[in-house]
Write an enzyme that holds these catalytic residues in place. Structure first.
Site, mmCIF file in Angstrom:
data_model
loop_
_atom_site.group_PDB
_atom_site.id
_atom_site.type_symbol
_atom_site.label_atom_id
_atom_site.label_comp_id
_atom_site.label_asym_id
_atom_site.label_seq_id
_atom_site.Cartn_x
_atom_site.Cartn_y
_atom_site.Cartn_z
ATOM 1 N N GLY A 52 9.025 5.976 6.037
ATOM 2 C CA GLY A 52 10.323 6.007 6.685
ATOM 3 C C GLY A 52 10.467 4.895 7.712
ATOM 4 O O GLY A 52 11.566 4.520 8.077
ATOM 5 N N ASP A 76 5.337 13.219 13.528
ATOM 6 C CA ASP A 76 5.466 13.166 12.070
ATOM 7 C C ASP A 76 4.120 13.488 11.430
ATOM 8 O O ASP A 76 3.640 12.759 10.567
ATOM 9 C CB ASP A 76 5.976 11.796 11.635
ATOM 10 C CG ASP A 76 6.564 11.835 10.235
ATOM 11 O OD1 ASP A 76 6.805 12.953 9.730
ATOM 12 O OD2 ASP A 76 6.769 10.762 9.651
ATOM 13 N N LEU A 93 0.832 -1.199 0.000
ATOM 14 C CA LEU A 93 0.000 0.000 0.000
ATOM 15 C C LEU A 93 0.867 1.249 0.000
ATOM 16 O O LEU A 93 0.493 2.286 -0.524
ATOM 17 C CB LEU A 93 -0.911 0.028 1.224
ATOM 18 C CG LEU A 93 -1.991 -1.063 1.280
ATOM 19 C CD1 LEU A 93 -2.694 -1.028 2.631
ATOM 20 C CD2 LEU A 93 -3.011 -0.851 0.177
ATOM 21 N N GLY A 94 1.998 1.139 0.629
ATOM 22 C CA GLY A 94 2.886 2.294 0.679
ATOM 23 C C GLY A 94 4.158 1.970 1.429
ATOM 24 O O GLY A 94 4.243 0.988 2.157
ATOM 25 N N THR A 126 7.217 -0.757 5.515
ATOM 26 C CA THR A 126 6.358 -0.934 4.348
ATOM 27 C C THR A 126 4.988 -1.384 4.837
ATOM 28 O O THR A 126 4.897 -2.183 5.766
ATOM 29 C CB THR A 126 6.950 -2.022 3.433
ATOM 30 O OG1 THR A 126 8.322 -1.734 3.235
ATOM 31 C CG2 THR A 126 6.241 -2.079 2.103
#
Ligand SMILES: *[C@@H]1O[C@H](CO)[C@@H](O)[C@H](O)[C@H]1NC(C)=O
Ligand SMILES: *[C@@H]1O[C@H](CO)[C@@H](O)[C@H](O)[C@H]1NC(C)=O
Ligand SMILES: *[C@@H]1O[C@H](CO)[C@@H](O)[C@H](O)[C@H]1NC(C)=O
Ligand SMILES: *[C@@H]1O[C@H](CO)[C@@H](O)[C@H](O)[C@H]1NC(C)=O
Ligand SMILES: *[C@@H]1O[C@H](CO)[C@@H](O)[C@H](O)[C@H]1NC(C)=O
Ligand SMILES: *[C@@H]1O[C@H](CO)[C@@H](O)[C@H](O)[C@H]1NC(C)=O
Ligand SMILES: *[C@@H]1O[C@H](CO)[C@@H](O)[C@H](O)[C@H]1NC(C)=O
Ligand SMILES: *[C@@H]1O[C@H](CO)[C@@H](O)[C@H](O)[C@H]1NC(C)=O
Ligand SMILES: *[C@@H]1O[C@H](CO)[C@@H](O)[C@H](O)[C@H]1NC(C)=O
Length: 770
Positions: free
Chosen positions: A447, A562, A443-444, A450
Site C-alpha cells: 500500500g 499495519d 520483490l513486492g 514498491t
C-alpha cells in the site's frame, strides 16, 4: 539572400503604396457621396455636403437656409449662401468660411479723406452666427474703429480699437499689439455687426508711410500683420481675398433633446447629436466613433472599419490571401490577387501564387541550406542535452529539499552516534543497484510503495522501497520515522540502512530478508517440514517481542499500525523480522493515544480504532491476535468465498472457542505437535487480543512473554510426557512470577531474554535448555 530581402521590401512598399491609394480613393469616394443623391455636389472648388445643397428651391438642402447659389457666370463658378449672398470659401462640419469685407479710410497729405467705406455683415434671422475664431482688427497708425453688434440673445455689442504709431521701426511683423495694428475679440453668437473708421489727426503726421486705415472682422489664425501692410495700397483687396470670416452653423434653433421629439430631427442612425454652443439653440450631427458617412442622410453612418477588417492592414499577418498575394477590399468583401512576378488565383485554398520565372539556383541553394540546417540541428541538440542535464541536477536538488533532506542531514549531524550507520544514498547509486528499477527486481508491492531487490556496488544485497508520492506535510513525520527506525536496532525488526531523497519520492534502503513473508508460508499449500509448531511459536514470539519493544522501548513509542502476516518477513534461518513502517505513527511519551485517519488492512484492523479513530498500542495487539489466529488455523483473515460464519477469521475463531470447537479449526499439524495446554493457552491469548474493548486486551509485552513462556514449555521434555496437572500448576506459578518481576519495568530485547531465561531457570532449574 539579399535578393530575397529586397524582394520582400519591394513587396511591402508595393503593398503600402497600393493601400495608401486605396485609402485616398476611399476618402474621396466617401466625401463625394455625401451630397443628397441626385444633387450637384461641386461648385467650383467647393464640395457641398448635405445638409447643404446646391440650387435654390431644389430640395437638395435640408432647408432654404442651407441652399447654395452656384453662380456659373463666373469661371470657375462661385458659390454663394443663397439667403445672404455671401461668397463661400469653405464649408466644414461646424463652420462656413465666407469672403470678407474690409472698411477703409484714406487721406491726403493735408488730411482730406479721399476714399472711405463702411462695412455691415448681417446674419440676422439666419441659423448662422459669427464664430469666436474671428477678431475685430484695425490696421493703421492714426486710426480709431468702432464695431457695433447685435446678438439674438437680445444684447447689443459695442467695442472699439485704437491703433497709433509714429514710426514703422516700433513694430514687429506678426505682432498685433496696438502699435500699427490692434485686435479685439468678438463675442460668441454675434449675429450682425457694422464698423466705421475714424482718425485722431487725419494721418497728417504718418501720411508718408501710412495713408490709409483699415478695419475688418476675420479669422485670427489666418491674418498675419506685416509692417508693409501700412503702406501697401492693395492691403484692402489682399485681405478681402485671403482672410475669411468664420461662421458657426447649426440646424434650426432647437436643442438636441427638443429636436429629437420633433418630426424633423436631422440625425440618422449611428450618429450623435451635438448641441450648438453659441447660445442660440440649434444642433449638429456627428457620426459615432468608428462610423463614417453622412449622419444627415438616410440611413446614417456606416461602419467603415468592418470593411477594413477583411483585409488586415498589417502585411503578412492574418492575411486571408496567399503570402505572395495581395488582398484588396471590395464593398463588403475582398479579393485576392498575386503580386508582381507571381501567378495564381491568390487564395490560400487555391495553389496560391507561384513565381513566374523559377530559374532558381536549386542545387546551390539546397546545398547551403542543408549545411545551415545540419549545423542548427547540432547546435540545438547540444543545447537540448545540456539544458536537460542541468534540469535533472536541479530537479534532484529540489527533490532533496522537498523530501526533507536538509532536515535529515541536520538531524544526523546533531544526533551523533544514533544514526551513524544510516547512509544517504544517491539516486544514481540506487538506480544502478536496481538495474533502473527493472520489473524482475520487484520483490513486492504494498500500500505504501514498491519494493525492489538491489545489489549495491559493494555486493551487499538490499531491499529498496520506493514510496508513493508524499504529501508535503508528512515530510517531517517521515524524517522522524526514518530517524527512529535507524535507532531501532532490534534483531526482529528489518534494519533500515539508509535512504535517498534526491528522487521524486523518498527511497528507503532496508536489509534484504530472503525467505519471504509469513503470509506466504502460512498460506502456501505445500507442507514445509520446517514450519512446525515449535517454529511457528518461535516466529510468533519473536514478532511479538519486536512489537513490544517498539511499543515500550524506543525513545518514543512507535505504533506499527499495519501488523499483518505479510509484514512479517523471514530470513534464511526463519527469524521473524517486522517490516513496513510506512503507516507507523510515533506517539509522544505524554500521550497514550493519538487521533489519526484510520489506516490499516481489512481483516486485521482493530474495530475500536476503526470506530473512534483513537490509535493506541492496543490496535497493534488486536492485529497481532489476528496474525496468531492465522498462524494457528492456516486460514486467511478474510475469506469472501467461504460460508458466512467462516468468512471473517476473528469472529469464526471467537465463536469456535465459545462453542468449544476450538480444536476443530486448528491446523492438523499443530494439533499433532502442540500440547493441549499450549494450544489452549494460545487460544485464550488470541481471544484476549481480539477483545473488542481495547483496555481489556493484554499489552504487547504480556503477549510476548506468554508466547516466550509457551515456547520454553515446548522444549521442556515434560511436555512430551503430557503431565497435565503438573504443567498447569507450574503455569500459574509462572504467571505470578511474571507479575512480580516484570510489571512497570522497561523491557529491551536483552532484558527480555534475560528475564525469560531467568524465569525458566527459576521454574525449571535443572532443565533449562540454554
Ligand atoms: C421639394 O419638396 C417639396 C415638399 O417635399 C415639394 O412640394 C417640391 O415640389 C419639391 N421641389 C422640387 C424641386 O423637387
Ligand atoms: C451671378 O453674378 C452676376 C454678377 O455678380 C449677377 O449679375 C447674376 O445675377 C448672378 N446670377 C445668379 C443666378 O445669382
Ligand atoms: C481740403 O479741405 C478743405 C476744407 O475742408 C478744402 O478747403 C480744400 O479745398 C480741400 N482740398 C482738396 C485738395 O480737396
Ligand atoms: C440695440 O441697438 C438698437 C439700435 O442701435 C436699439 O434700437 C436697441 O434698443 C438696442 N437694444 C438694447 C437692448 O440696448
Ligand atoms: C503690396 O502687396 C502686394 C500683394 O501682396 C504685393 O504684390 C506688393 O509687392 C506689395 N507692395 C509693397 C510696396 O509692399
Ligand atoms: C481693389 O479691387 C477693386 C475691385 O475689386 C479695384 O477696383 C481696385 O483697383 C483694387 N485696388 C488695388 C489697390 O488693387
Ligand atoms: C426658431 O425658429 C423659428 C423659425 O424657424 C421661429 O419661428 C422661432 O421663433 C425661433 N425661436 C427662437 C427661440 O428663436
Ligand atoms: C465629431 O466627432 C469628431 C471626432 O469623433 C470630433 O473631433 C468633432 O469635434 C465632433 N464634431 C462635433 C460637431 O461635435
Ligand atoms: C482559387 O482556387 C481555389 C481552388 O482552385 C478555389 O477554391 C477558389 O474559389 C479560387 N478563388 C478564386 C478567387 O478564384
Amino acid at each position: 539572400m539579399f535578393g530575397l530581402f529586397s524582394e520582400i521590401i519591394q513587396a511591402k512598399m508595393f503593398n503600402f503604396i497600393l493601400l495608401s491609394v486605396l485609402v485616398i480613393v476611399a476618402v474621396f469616394a466617401d466625401a463625394a457621396s455625401t451630397a443628397k443623391p441626385g444633387c450637384q455636389s461641386n461648385c467650383g472648388d467647393l464640395t457641398v455636403t448635405y445638409p447643404f445643397g446646391i440650387g435654390i428651391g431644389t430640395n437638395c438642402s435640408i432647408s432654404s437656409w442651407y441652399d447654395i447659389n452656384c453662380n456659373t457666370t463666373f469661371n470657375p463658378p462661385k458659390p454663394f449662401l443663397a439667403t445672404t449672398n455671401h461668397e463661400i470659401i469653405d464649408i466644414s462640419n461646424e463652420e462656413i468660411r465666407i469672403k470678407n469685407s474690409v472698411a477703409a479710410r484714406c487721406y491726403t497729405e493735408t488730411g482730406n479723406v479721399t476714399r472711405e467705406n463702411h462695412i455691415t455683415v448681417d446674419l440676422a434671422v439666419t441659423p448662422y452666427s459669427f464664430s469666436e475664431k474671428n477678431k475685430f482688427t484695425v490696421v493703421g497708425c492714426d486710426d480709431l474703429a468702432v464695431i457695433i453688434g447685435f446678438s439674438f440673445s437680445g444684447r447689443n455689442f459695442t467695442s472699439g480699437c485704437l491703433s497709433v504709431c509714429s514710426d514703422t521701426k516700433d513694430m514687429n511683423d506678426g505682432f498685433c499689439t496696438g502699435i500699427g495694428c490692434c485686435q479685439t475679440p468678438i463675442p460668441k453668437g454675434l449675429k450682425t455687426f457694422a464698423s466705421a473708421l475714424n482718425s485722431l489727426d487725419d494721418h497728417k503726421m504718418v501720411w508718408p508711410f501710412n495713408p490709409c486705415g483699415y478695419a475688418f472682422v476675420g479669422d485670427q489664425d489666418v491674418f498675419q500683420f506685416r509692417t508693409s501692410d501700412l503702406t501697401n495700397q492693395s492691403f484692402q483687396n489682399k485681405t478681402i481675398e485671403n482672410v475669411p470670416i468664420v461662421i458657426d452653423w447649426a440646424i434650426g434653433n432647437l436643442s438636441c433633446s427638443e429636436a429629437m421629439k420633433s418630426d424633423e430631427f436631422a440625425c440618422f442612425q449611428n450618429s450623435v447629436c451635438v448641441d450648438s454652443d453659441t447660445g442660440l439653440g440649434g444642433y449638429r450631427c456627428n457620426c459615432s466613433t468608428g462610423y463614417e458617412g453622412n449622419p444627415y442622410l438616410s440611413p446614417g453612418c456606416t461602419d467603415f472599419h468592418a470593411l477594413e477588417h477583411l483585409c488586415p492592414s498589417h502585411f503578412f499577418s492574418n492575411n486571408p490571401c496567399d503570402e505572395n498575394g495581395i488582398c484588396t477590399n471590395t464593398p463588403g468583401s475582398f479579393t485576392c490577387s498575386c503580386k508582381h512576378g507571381y501567378t495564381g488565383n491568390g487564395t490560400k485554398e487555391g495553389r496560391g501564387c507561384i513565381a513566374k520565372n523559377s530559374q532558381f539556383p536549386v542545387i546551390k541553394f539546397s546545398l547551403g541550406f542543408s549545411m545551415v540546417f545540419v549545423s542548427i540541428i547540432i547546435a540545438m541538440a547540444w543545447l537540448y542535452f545540456s539544458v536537460k542535464r542541468r534540469k535533472l541536477v536541479r530537479m534532484r536538488e529540489q527533490f532533496f529539499h522537498q523530501n526533507g533532506g536538509l532536515l535529515l542531514k541536520q538531524q544526523i549531524s546533531s544526533n551523533e552516534g544514533g544514526v551513524e550507520s544510516t547512509k544517504i544514498f544517491s539516486a544514481e547509486e540506487l538506480e544502478k543497484a536496481t538495474n533502473k528499477y527493472a520489473e524482475d527486481r520487484i520483490l513486492g508491492r504494498g500500500g505504501y510503495g514498491t519494493v525492489y531487490k538491489g545489489i549495491l556496488s559493494d555486493d551487499r544485497v538490499v531491499a529498496i522501497k520506493k514510496s508513493r508520492i508524499m504529501d508535503q506535510n508528512q515530510i517531517e513525520q517521515f524524517i522522524n520515522e526514518v530517524i527512529i527506525l535507524t535507532q531501532v536496532n532490534h534483531r526482529n525488526v528489518v534494519k533500515l540502512l539508509g535512504c535517498c531523497l534526491e528522487a521524486e519520492v523518498p527511497l528507503l534502503v532496508y536489509e534484504f530478508v530472503s525467505n519471504g513473508t509469513l503470509y506466504h508460508h502460512i498460506h502456501n499449500n505445500g507442507e514445509m517440514p520446517w514450519f512446525s509448531w515449535e517454529n511457528r511459536l518461535k516466529i510468533a514470539a519473536e514478532a511479538a517481542g519486536a512489537l513490544s519493544y517498539l511499543h515500550s522501548a524506543a525513545t518514543m513509542p512507535i505504533i506499527h499500525r499495519d501488523v499483518k502476516s505479510s509484514n512479517i518477513l523471514l530470513d534464511e534461518l526463519y527469524t521473524a523480522k517486522i517490516s513496513d513502517f510506512g503507516a507507523s505513527r510515533l506517539v509522544p511519551l505524554d500521550q497514550t493515544q493519538v487521533t489519526t485517519l484510520v489506516q490499516g488492512t481489512l481483516g486485521y484492523l482493530d474495530p475500536e480504532y476503526f470506530h473512534t479513530s483513537q490509535l493506541t498500542e492496543k490496535s497493534d495487539v488486536y492485529s497481532f491476535g489476528v496474525v496468531l489466529a492465522e498462524l494457528m488455523t492456516g486460514k486467511k483473515p478474510l475469506s469472501p468465498t467461504k460460508s458466512e460464519e467462516e468468512r471473517n477469521l476473528t469472529t469464526y475463531f471467537i465463536m469456535s472457542i465459545k462453542e468449544n470447537r476450538f480444536f476443530r479449526i486448528l491446523e492438523p499439524r499443530i494439533l499433532r505437535e502442540g500440547s493441549l495446554e499450549q494450544l489452549q493457552a494460545v487460544g485464550e491469548l488470541i481471544e484476549r487480543c481480539l477483545n473488542l474493548k481495547s483496555n481489556e486486551r493484554p499489552t504487547m509485552k504480556e503477549v510476548a512473554m506468554e508466547l516466550e513462556r509457551l515456547r520454553k514449555y515446548t522444549k521442556h521434555p515434560w511436555n512430551q510426557q503430557g503431565n497435565v496437572e503438573e504443567n498447569m500448576a507450574l503455569l500459574s506459578e509462572q504467571s505470578d512470577l511474571y507479575d512480580i518481576t516484570i510489571t512497570g519495568q522497561e523491557l529491551t530485547t536483552e532484558m527480555y531474554s534475560e528475564q525469560g531465561s531467568l524465569c525458566s531457570h527459576m521454574i525449571y532449574p535443572s532443565n533449562n535448555p540454554r
